[in-house]
Design a protein around this motif. Structure first.
Motif, PDB file in Angstrom:
ATOM      1  N   GLU A 189      94.569  39.658  22.991  1.00  0.00           N
ATOM      2  CA  GLU A 189      94.300  41.046  22.103  1.00  0.00           C
ATOM      3  C   GLU A 189      93.331  41.177  20.896  1.00  0.00           C
ATOM      4  OE1 GLU A 189      98.109  41.391  20.222  1.00  0.00           O
ATOM      5  OE2 GLU A 189      99.114  42.703  21.877  1.00  0.00           O
ATOM      6  N   GLU A 190      92.917  40.376  19.757  1.00  0.00           N
ATOM      7  CA  GLU A 190      91.487  40.086  19.538  1.00  0.00           C
ATOM      8  C   GLU A 190      91.038  39.935  19.605  1.00  0.00           C
ATOM      9  OE1 GLU A 190      90.897  37.156  16.039  1.00  0.00           O
ATOM     10  OE2 GLU A 190      92.923  37.482  16.083  1.00  0.00           O
ATOM     11  N   SER A 191      90.715  39.413  21.089  1.00  0.00           N
ATOM     12  CA  SER A 191      89.552  39.557  21.491  1.00  0.00           C
ATOM     13  C   SER A 191      88.842  40.872  22.311  1.00  0.00           C
ATOM     14  CB  SER A 191      88.880  38.162  22.823  1.00  0.00           C
ATOM     15  OG  SER A 191      89.472  37.367  21.958  1.00  0.00           O
ATOM     16  N   LEU A 192      90.224  41.679  23.171  1.00  0.00           N
ATOM     17  CA  LEU A 192      90.266  42.963  23.388  1.00  0.00           C
ATOM     18  C   LEU A 192      89.176  43.624  23.212  1.00  0.00           C
ATOM     19  CD1 LEU A 192      92.703  42.897  25.568  1.00  0.00           C
ATOM     20  CD2 LEU A 192      90.491  43.150  26.431  1.00  0.00           C
ATOM     21  N   TYR A 193      89.977  43.586  21.472  1.00  0.00           N
ATOM     22  CA  TYR A 193      89.552  44.467  20.302  1.00  0.00           C
ATOM     23  C   TYR A 193      87.620  44.822  19.711  1.00  0.00           C
ATOM     24  CZ  TYR A 193      89.128  46.729  15.907  1.00  0.00           C
ATOM     25  OH  TYR A 193      89.038  47.487  15.300  1.00  0.00           O
ATOM     26  N   GLU A 194      87.913  43.065  19.717  1.00  0.00           N
ATOM     27  CA  GLU A 194      86.122  42.547  19.481  1.00  0.00           C
ATOM     28  C   GLU A 194      85.359  43.245  20.787  1.00  0.00           C
ATOM     29  OE1 GLU A 194      84.949  41.613  16.430  1.00  0.00           O
ATOM     30  OE2 GLU A 194      87.128  41.392  15.877  1.00  0.00           O
ATOM     31  N   TYR A 195      85.918  43.126  21.691  1.00  0.00           N
ATOM     32  CA  TYR A 195      85.010  43.056  23.267  1.00  0.00           C
ATOM     33  C   TYR A 195      84.505  44.839  23.339  1.00  0.00           C
ATOM     34  CZ  TYR A 195      82.604  42.634  27.385  1.00  0.00           C
ATOM     35  OH  TYR A 195      82.413  42.914  28.890  1.00  0.00           O
ATOM     36  N   GLN A 196      85.954  45.432  23.629  1.00  0.00           N
ATOM     37  CA  GLN A 196      85.838  46.161  24.113  1.00  0.00           C
ATOM     38  C   GLN A 196      85.768  47.708  22.821  1.00  0.00           C
ATOM     39  OE1 GLN A 196      87.795  46.088  27.260  1.00  0.00           O
ATOM     40  NE2 GLN A 196      86.234  45.007  28.161  1.00  0.00           N
ATOM     41  N   GLY A 197      86.694  47.253  21.861  1.00  0.00           N
ATOM     42  CA  GLY A 197      87.288  47.975  21.004  1.00  0.00           C
ATOM     43  C   GLY A 197      88.719  48.546  21.047  1.00  0.00           C
ATOM     44  N   LEU A 198      89.507  47.764  21.784  1.00  0.00           N
ATOM     45  CA  LEU A 198      90.102  48.521  22.586  1.00  0.00           C
ATOM     46  C   LEU A 198      91.688  47.808  21.690  1.00  0.00           C
ATOM     47  CD1 LEU A 198      92.243  49.508  24.559  1.00  0.00           C
ATOM     48  CD2 LEU A 198      93.060  47.593  25.869  1.00  0.00           C
ATOM     49  N   SER A 199      91.934  48.874  21.160  1.00  0.00           N
ATOM     50  CA  SER A 199      93.259  48.436  20.016  1.00  0.00           C
ATOM     51  C   SER A 199      94.650  48.233  20.639  1.00  0.00           C
ATOM     52  CB  SER A 199      93.783  49.494  18.708  1.00  0.00           C
ATOM     53  OG  SER A 199      94.294  48.793  18.115  1.00  0.00           O
ATOM     54  N   SER A 200      95.406  47.420  21.863  1.00  0.00           N
ATOM     55  CA  SER A 200      96.280  47.212  22.515  1.00  0.00           C
ATOM     56  C   SER A 200      97.099  46.605  21.065  1.00  0.00           C
ATOM     57  CB  SER A 200      95.973  46.439  23.548  1.00  0.00           C
ATOM     58  OG  SER A 200      95.324  45.371  22.741  1.00  0.00           O
ATOM     59  N   ASP A 201      98.622  46.849  21.741  1.00  0.00           N
ATOM     60  CA  ASP A 201      99.078  45.898  21.128  1.00  0.00           C
ATOM     61  C   ASP A 201     100.634  45.681  22.225  1.00  0.00           C
ATOM     62  OD1 ASP A 201     101.868  45.034  18.822  1.00  0.00           O
ATOM     63  OD2 ASP A 201     101.758  46.649  18.188  1.00  0.00           O
ATOM     64  N   PHE A 202     100.806  44.158  22.295  1.00  0.00           N
ATOM     65  CA  PHE A 202     100.863  43.839  23.975  1.00  0.00           C
ATOM     66  C   PHE A 202     103.211  43.779  23.006  1.00  0.00           C
ATOM     67  CE2 PHE A 202      97.510  42.976  24.953  1.00  0.00           C
ATOM     68  CZ  PHE A 202      96.903  42.781  26.947  1.00  0.00           C
ATOM     69  N   HIS A 203     102.682  43.535  21.648  1.00  0.00           N
ATOM     70  CA  HIS A 203     104.074  42.205  21.178  1.00  0.00           C
ATOM     71  C   HIS A 203     104.886  44.361  21.342  1.00  0.00           C
ATOM     72  CE1 HIS A 203     100.950  39.831  19.909  1.00  0.00           C
ATOM     73  NE2 HIS A 203     102.141  39.430  20.145  1.00  0.00           N
ATOM     74  N   LYS A 204     104.369  45.172  21.374  1.00  0.00           N
ATOM     75  CA  LYS A 204     104.979  46.209  20.726  1.00  0.00           C
ATOM     76  C   LYS A 204     105.251  47.415  22.481  1.00  0.00           C
ATOM     77  CE  LYS A 204     103.881  47.070  15.526  1.00  0.00           C
ATOM     78  NZ  LYS A 204     103.622  47.839  14.563  1.00  0.00           N
ATOM     79  N   ASN A 205     104.389  47.074  23.269  1.00  0.00           N
ATOM     80  CA  ASN A 205     104.668  47.516  24.568  1.00  0.00           C
ATOM     81  C   ASN A 205     104.235  48.432  24.561  1.00  0.00           C
ATOM     82  OD1 ASN A 205     105.948  45.195  26.044  1.00  0.00           O
ATOM     83  ND2 ASN A 205     107.942  45.255  25.788  1.00  0.00           N
ATOM     84  N   SER A 206     103.179  49.280  24.065  1.00  0.00           N
ATOM     85  CA  SER A 206     102.658  49.848  23.995  1.00  0.00           C
ATOM     86  C   SER A 206     101.665  50.684  25.583  1.00  0.00           C
ATOM     87  CB  SER A 206     101.650  50.395  22.571  1.00  0.00           C
ATOM     88  OG  SER A 206     100.783  49.523  22.506  1.00  0.00           O
ATOM     89  N   PRO A 207     101.724  51.908  25.355  1.00  0.00           N
ATOM     90  CA  PRO A 207     101.596  52.278  26.212  1.00  0.00           C
ATOM     91  C   PRO A 207      99.597  52.452  26.388  1.00  0.00           C
ATOM     92  CG  PRO A 207     102.183  54.084  26.112  1.00  0.00           C
ATOM     93  CD  PRO A 207     102.795  52.922  25.397  1.00  0.00           C
ATOM     94  N   ILE A 208      99.144  51.587  27.561  1.00  0.00           N
ATOM     95  CA  ILE A 208      97.448  51.820  27.513  1.00  0.00           C
ATOM     96  C   ILE A 208      96.912  51.476  28.318  1.00  0.00           C
ATOM     97  CG2 ILE A 208      95.629  50.146  26.911  1.00  0.00           C
ATOM     98  CD1 ILE A 208      97.166  48.317  25.030  1.00  0.00           C
ATOM     99  N   GLU A 209      96.569  53.163  29.042  1.00  0.00           N
ATOM    100  CA  GLU A 209      95.304  53.501  30.016  1.00  0.00           C
ATOM    101  C   GLU A 209      94.984  52.720  30.667  1.00  0.00           C
ATOM    102  OE1 GLU A 209      94.625  57.089  31.435  1.00  0.00           O
ATOM    103  OE2 GLU A 209      95.393  57.710  29.721  1.00  0.00           O
ATOM    104  N   ASN A 210      95.296  51.846  31.894  1.00  0.00           N
ATOM    105  CA  ASN A 210      94.142  51.145  32.477  1.00  0.00           C
ATOM    106  C   ASN A 210      94.055  50.062  31.665  1.00  0.00           C
ATOM    107  OD1 ASN A 210      93.277  53.177  34.680  1.00  0.00           O
ATOM    108  ND2 ASN A 210      92.224  54.211  33.248  1.00  0.00           N
ATOM    109  N   LYS A 211      95.141  48.911  31.170  1.00  0.00           N
ATOM    110  CA  LYS A 211      95.158  48.050  30.051  1.00  0.00           C
ATOM    111  C   LYS A 211      94.738  46.871  30.822  1.00  0.00           C
ATOM    112  CE  LYS A 211      99.532  46.941  28.960  1.00  0.00           C
ATOM    113  NZ  LYS A 211     100.206  45.897  28.346  1.00  0.00           N
TER     114      LYS A 211
END
Length: 181
Positions: free
Chosen positions: A60-82
């Motif tokens: 998650e941290e690397s995806l945020y740094e690399y692409q600005g993707l603020s994902s939260d797998f822990h909360k199972n938040s839906p991310i389009e095209n994850k």
């Protein structure tokens, strides 16, 4: 008597300062940073199967740094095209050459180890390469997560030609090669 009171006050002051420093620190869920990549060659099917195991919160941290993707797998938040974001990140950090020729790696998918996510949860990323008939040399470049974690270790276990080899890659040494006779 006054001397004992001053010592006690100094000890209490030091203890309180120590507790403040400890409690204000951002503590990580795990103290080590490691990925595990398994590369298996199946000569009968002429395939190379690649399985990468990563800590979810590190990815998650690397995806945020690399692409600005603020994902939260822990909360199972839906991310389009994850999966697309994960695939793009992995392709930018992992490459394989066989017999001194780059291999086209296809992302198959990703799956979480468990539905009950915690800070130490693991994600598996599955990839494959086709038309791999014979392996004389294999070079692997793996710099997954090294942009965020200086102590990141990327263990790569390669099973080919009936032999199992291991590469220990990191930020300083992101690439290794195995030569088969």
């Amino acid at each position: 008597m006054a001397y004992k009171l001053i010592l006690k006050m100094n000890f209490n002051t030091v203890l309180i300062l120590f507790l403040i420093i400890i409690s204000s620190h951002d503590l990580k869920a795990h103290e080590f940073y490691m990925s595990y990549t398994s590369v298996k060659h199946n000569p009968e099917n002429e395939e190379l199967f690649i399985r990468i195991k990563l800590f979810v919160n590190d990815l998650e941290e690397s995806l945020y740094e690399y692409q600005g993707l603020s994902s939260d797998f822990h909360k199972n938040s839906p991310i389009e095209n994850k999966e697309h974001y994960i695939e793009k990140y992995i392709h930018s950090k992992l490459s394989i050459s066989i017999n001194e020729k780059p291999v086209d790696i296809r992302f198959i998918g990703q799956k979480l180890e468990t539905d009950n996510l915690s800070e130490d949860s693991v994600i598996y990323c599955l990839l494959e390469a086709c038309n791999i008939t014979e392996i004389k040399t294999i070079s692997i470049q793996n710099s997954l997560l090294t942009e965020n974690f200086d102590s990141q270790a990327n263990i790569v276990v390669i099973s080919a030609n009936g032999v199992r080899n291991t590469l220990n890659l990191d930020k300083r040494i992101p690439e290794g090669e195995i030569i088969y006779n």
